[in-house]
Design a protein around this motif. Structure first.
Motif, PDB file in Angstrom:
ATOM      1  N   ARG A   1     -60.204 -37.303   4.586  1.00  0.00           N
ATOM      2  CA  ARG A   1     -59.345 -38.626   5.210  1.00  0.00           C
ATOM      3  C   ARG A   1     -59.879 -40.149   4.779  1.00  0.00           C
ATOM      4  NH1 ARG A   1     -58.340 -35.532  10.598  1.00  0.00           N
ATOM      5  NH2 ARG A   1     -57.063 -33.845   9.710  1.00  0.00           N
ATOM      6  N   SER A   2     -60.335 -40.815   5.707  1.00  0.00           N
ATOM      7  CA  SER A   2     -60.869 -42.162   5.422  1.00  0.00           C
ATOM      8  C   SER A   2     -62.724 -41.938   5.285  1.00  0.00           C
ATOM      9  CB  SER A   2     -60.594 -43.219   6.414  1.00  0.00           C
ATOM     10  OG  SER A   2     -61.150 -42.848   7.877  1.00  0.00           O
ATOM     11  N   TYR A   3     -63.209 -40.792   5.314  1.00  0.00           N
ATOM     12  CA  TYR A   3     -64.564 -40.861   5.418  1.00  0.00           C
ATOM     13  C   TYR A   3     -64.944 -40.464   3.770  1.00  0.00           C
ATOM     14  CZ  TYR A   3     -69.301 -39.175   6.438  1.00  0.00           C
ATOM     15  OH  TYR A   3     -70.505 -39.022   6.390  1.00  0.00           O
ATOM     16  N   LEU A   4     -65.887 -41.306   3.378  1.00  0.00           N
ATOM     17  CA  LEU A   4     -66.405 -41.185   1.942  1.00  0.00           C
ATOM     18  C   LEU A   4     -68.082 -40.651   2.212  1.00  0.00           C
ATOM     19  CD1 LEU A   4     -65.057 -44.285   0.105  1.00  0.00           C
ATOM     20  CD2 LEU A   4     -63.992 -41.898   0.330  1.00  0.00           C
ATOM     21  N   TYR A   5     -68.325 -39.586   1.322  1.00  0.00           N
ATOM     22  CA  TYR A   5     -69.667 -39.271   1.256  1.00  0.00           C
ATOM     23  C   TYR A   5     -70.008 -38.449   0.004  1.00  0.00           C
ATOM     24  CZ  TYR A   5     -67.551 -34.740   2.032  1.00  0.00           C
ATOM     25  OH  TYR A   5     -66.757 -33.446   2.080  1.00  0.00           O
ATOM     26  N   GLY A   6     -71.372 -38.334   0.005  1.00  0.00           N
ATOM     27  CA  GLY A   6     -72.016 -37.631  -1.088  1.00  0.00           C
ATOM     28  C   GLY A   6     -73.232 -38.160  -1.557  1.00  0.00           C
ATOM     29  N   SER A   7     -74.099 -37.326  -2.199  1.00  0.00           N
ATOM     30  CA  SER A   7     -75.341 -37.730  -2.646  1.00  0.00           C
ATOM     31  C   SER A   7     -75.218 -38.924  -3.550  1.00  0.00           C
ATOM     32  CB  SER A   7     -76.181 -36.434  -3.312  1.00  0.00           C
ATOM     33  OG  SER A   7     -75.561 -36.052  -4.387  1.00  0.00           O
ATOM     34  N   ASP A   8     -74.055 -38.880  -4.678  1.00  0.00           N
ATOM     35  CA  ASP A   8     -73.949 -39.904  -5.710  1.00  0.00           C
ATOM     36  C   ASP A   8     -73.586 -41.205  -4.876  1.00  0.00           C
ATOM     37  OD1 ASP A   8     -74.731 -38.773  -8.196  1.00  0.00           O
ATOM     38  OD2 ASP A   8     -72.909 -37.455  -7.781  1.00  0.00           O
ATOM     39  N   LEU A   9     -72.737 -41.238  -3.915  1.00  0.00           N
ATOM     40  CA  LEU A   9     -72.420 -42.282  -2.968  1.00  0.00           C
ATOM     41  C   LEU A   9     -73.723 -42.879  -2.300  1.00  0.00           C
ATOM     42  CD1 LEU A   9     -70.169 -44.152  -2.117  1.00  0.00           C
ATOM     43  CD2 LEU A   9     -69.935 -42.677  -0.128  1.00  0.00           C
ATOM     44  N   SER A  10     -74.382 -42.027  -1.762  1.00  0.00           N
ATOM     45  CA  SER A  10     -75.861 -42.590  -1.341  1.00  0.00           C
ATOM     46  C   SER A  10     -76.745 -43.327  -2.421  1.00  0.00           C
ATOM     47  CB  SER A  10     -76.453 -41.406  -0.554  1.00  0.00           C
ATOM     48  OG  SER A  10     -77.887 -41.696  -0.051  1.00  0.00           O
ATOM     49  N   LEU A  11     -76.889 -42.401  -3.627  1.00  0.00           N
ATOM     50  CA  LEU A  11     -77.585 -42.896  -4.639  1.00  0.00           C
ATOM     51  C   LEU A  11     -77.004 -44.386  -5.075  1.00  0.00           C
ATOM     52  CD1 LEU A  11     -79.850 -42.175  -6.547  1.00  0.00           C
ATOM     53  CD2 LEU A  11     -78.208 -41.544  -8.221  1.00  0.00           C
ATOM     54  N   ALA A  12     -75.626 -44.727  -5.331  1.00  0.00           N
ATOM     55  CA  ALA A  12     -75.259 -46.003  -5.375  1.00  0.00           C
ATOM     56  C   ALA A  12     -75.730 -47.072  -4.528  1.00  0.00           C
ATOM     57  CB  ALA A  12     -73.730 -45.795  -5.788  1.00  0.00           C
ATOM     58  N   SER A  13     -75.552 -46.620  -3.359  1.00  0.00           N
ATOM     59  CA  SER A  13     -75.862 -47.470  -2.373  1.00  0.00           C
ATOM     60  C   SER A  13     -77.677 -47.784  -2.720  1.00  0.00           C
ATOM     61  CB  SER A  13     -75.705 -46.918  -0.988  1.00  0.00           C
ATOM     62  OG  SER A  13     -76.250 -47.703   0.158  1.00  0.00           O
ATOM     63  N   ALA A  14     -78.293 -46.975  -2.894  1.00  0.00           N
ATOM     64  CA  ALA A  14     -79.808 -47.277  -2.729  1.00  0.00           C
ATOM     65  C   ALA A  14     -79.949 -48.171  -4.146  1.00  0.00           C
ATOM     66  CB  ALA A  14     -80.359 -45.880  -2.938  1.00  0.00           C
ATOM     67  N   VAL A  15     -79.051 -47.784  -5.267  1.00  0.00           N
ATOM     68  CA  VAL A  15     -79.322 -48.557  -6.496  1.00  0.00           C
ATOM     69  C   VAL A  15     -78.851 -50.320  -5.979  1.00  0.00           C
ATOM     70  CG1 VAL A  15     -78.602 -49.258  -8.804  1.00  0.00           C
ATOM     71  CG2 VAL A  15     -79.145 -47.050  -7.976  1.00  0.00           C
ATOM     72  N   GLU A  16     -78.000 -50.293  -5.218  1.00  0.00           N
ATOM     73  CA  GLU A  16     -77.499 -51.864  -4.916  1.00  0.00           C
ATOM     74  C   GLU A  16     -78.606 -52.126  -4.046  1.00  0.00           C
ATOM     75  OE1 GLU A  16     -76.256 -55.128  -3.118  1.00  0.00           O
ATOM     76  OE2 GLU A  16     -76.921 -53.618  -1.891  1.00  0.00           O
ATOM     77  N   GLN A  17     -79.346 -51.401  -3.269  1.00  0.00           N
ATOM     78  CA  GLN A  17     -80.347 -52.122  -2.301  1.00  0.00           C
ATOM     79  C   GLN A  17     -81.567 -52.659  -3.181  1.00  0.00           C
ATOM     80  OE1 GLN A  17     -81.406 -49.550   0.719  1.00  0.00           O
ATOM     81  NE2 GLN A  17     -79.233 -49.334   1.553  1.00  0.00           N
ATOM     82  N   VAL A  18     -81.913 -51.841  -4.299  1.00  0.00           N
ATOM     83  CA  VAL A  18     -83.173 -52.236  -5.108  1.00  0.00           C
ATOM     84  C   VAL A  18     -82.741 -53.281  -6.279  1.00  0.00           C
ATOM     85  CG1 VAL A  18     -84.191 -50.040  -4.673  1.00  0.00           C
ATOM     86  CG2 VAL A  18     -82.953 -50.597  -6.879  1.00  0.00           C
ATOM     87  N   THR A  19     -81.468 -53.470  -6.432  1.00  0.00           N
ATOM     88  CA  THR A  19     -80.994 -54.579  -7.615  1.00  0.00           C
ATOM     89  C   THR A  19     -80.830 -55.979  -7.009  1.00  0.00           C
ATOM     90  OG1 THR A  19     -78.732 -53.763  -7.562  1.00  0.00           O
ATOM     91  CG2 THR A  19     -80.509 -52.912  -9.135  1.00  0.00           C
ATOM     92  N   HIS A  20     -80.389 -55.981  -5.443  1.00  0.00           N
ATOM     93  CA  HIS A  20     -79.792 -57.003  -5.001  1.00  0.00           C
ATOM     94  C   HIS A  20     -80.772 -58.261  -5.079  1.00  0.00           C
ATOM     95  CE1 HIS A  20     -81.617 -56.147  -1.043  1.00  0.00           C
ATOM     96  NE2 HIS A  20     -81.341 -57.319  -0.951  1.00  0.00           N
ATOM     97  N   ASN A  21     -81.960 -58.150  -5.308  1.00  0.00           N
ATOM     98  CA  ASN A  21     -83.036 -59.272  -5.276  1.00  0.00           C
ATOM     99  C   ASN A  21     -83.484 -59.270  -6.521  1.00  0.00           C
ATOM    100  OD1 ASN A  21     -83.007 -59.892  -2.433  1.00  0.00           O
ATOM    101  ND2 ASN A  21     -84.420 -58.126  -2.015  1.00  0.00           N
ATOM    102  N   VAL A  22     -83.099 -58.662  -7.571  1.00  0.00           N
ATOM    103  CA  VAL A  22     -83.557 -59.062  -8.865  1.00  0.00           C
ATOM    104  C   VAL A  22     -83.227 -60.528  -9.576  1.00  0.00           C
ATOM    105  CG1 VAL A  22     -83.266 -58.088 -11.142  1.00  0.00           C
ATOM    106  CG2 VAL A  22     -83.462 -56.582  -9.365  1.00  0.00           C
TER     107      VAL A  22
END
Length: 141
Positions: A70-91
């Motif tokens: 439905r409107s719920y998105l999930y998965g290890s690749d979604l979590s991975l993309a979120s983690a990448v955003e966290q480590v790149t946002h201060n570059v």
């Protein structure tokens, strides 16, 4: 931002799956389409951000499986993309940035994009990102 994202999704055959505040999850069938869309978003947003004084954008392009119920998105690749955003946002905290993971970079081999991607020297503090390469897209001025 909502209008810009909608326009870019239509132009590059993408789908806006979810947004919350200033975060958007977009999907594309091909890596080249995703990077072209990210490039367009970044270029267009740079013009807007100059007027908004410091309202910058950080885009991460990753390839993987997105699970939806439905409107719920999930998965290890979604979590991975979120983690990448966290480590790149201060570059590059004073600039709009687009980062591409190594998984996407490999899919771009026969396109025009590799010449515009530079390996980024990022030392992630998340163990699950340790073996992942990061490339920064040169979006020019």
């Amino acid at each position: 931002m909502l209008d810009l994202v909608g326009h870019v999704c239509r132009e590059f055959n993408g789908t806006s799956r979810f947004n919350a505040g200033d975060s958007y999850w977009l999907t594309f069938l091909e890596a080249g389409q995703a990077v072209a869309a990210a490039d367009r978003l970044a270029r267009e947003w740079r013009g807007v951000s100059r007027e908004l004084a410091g309202c910058l954008m950080n885009v991460v392009v990753h390839k993987g499986t997105l699970n939806a119920y439905r409107s719920y998105l999930y998965g290890s690749d979604l979590s991975l993309a979120s983690a990448v955003e966290q480590v790149t946002h201060n570059v590059a905290p004073s600039d709009t940035s687009v980062f591409v993971t190594g998984v996407v970079h490999r899919d771009l081999a026969q396109t025009r994009w590799p010449a515009k991607l530079k390996l980024a020297d990022i030392k992630p503090h998340y163990r699950r990102l340790a073996d992942l390469a990061f490339y920064r897209l040169d979006i020019g001025d």
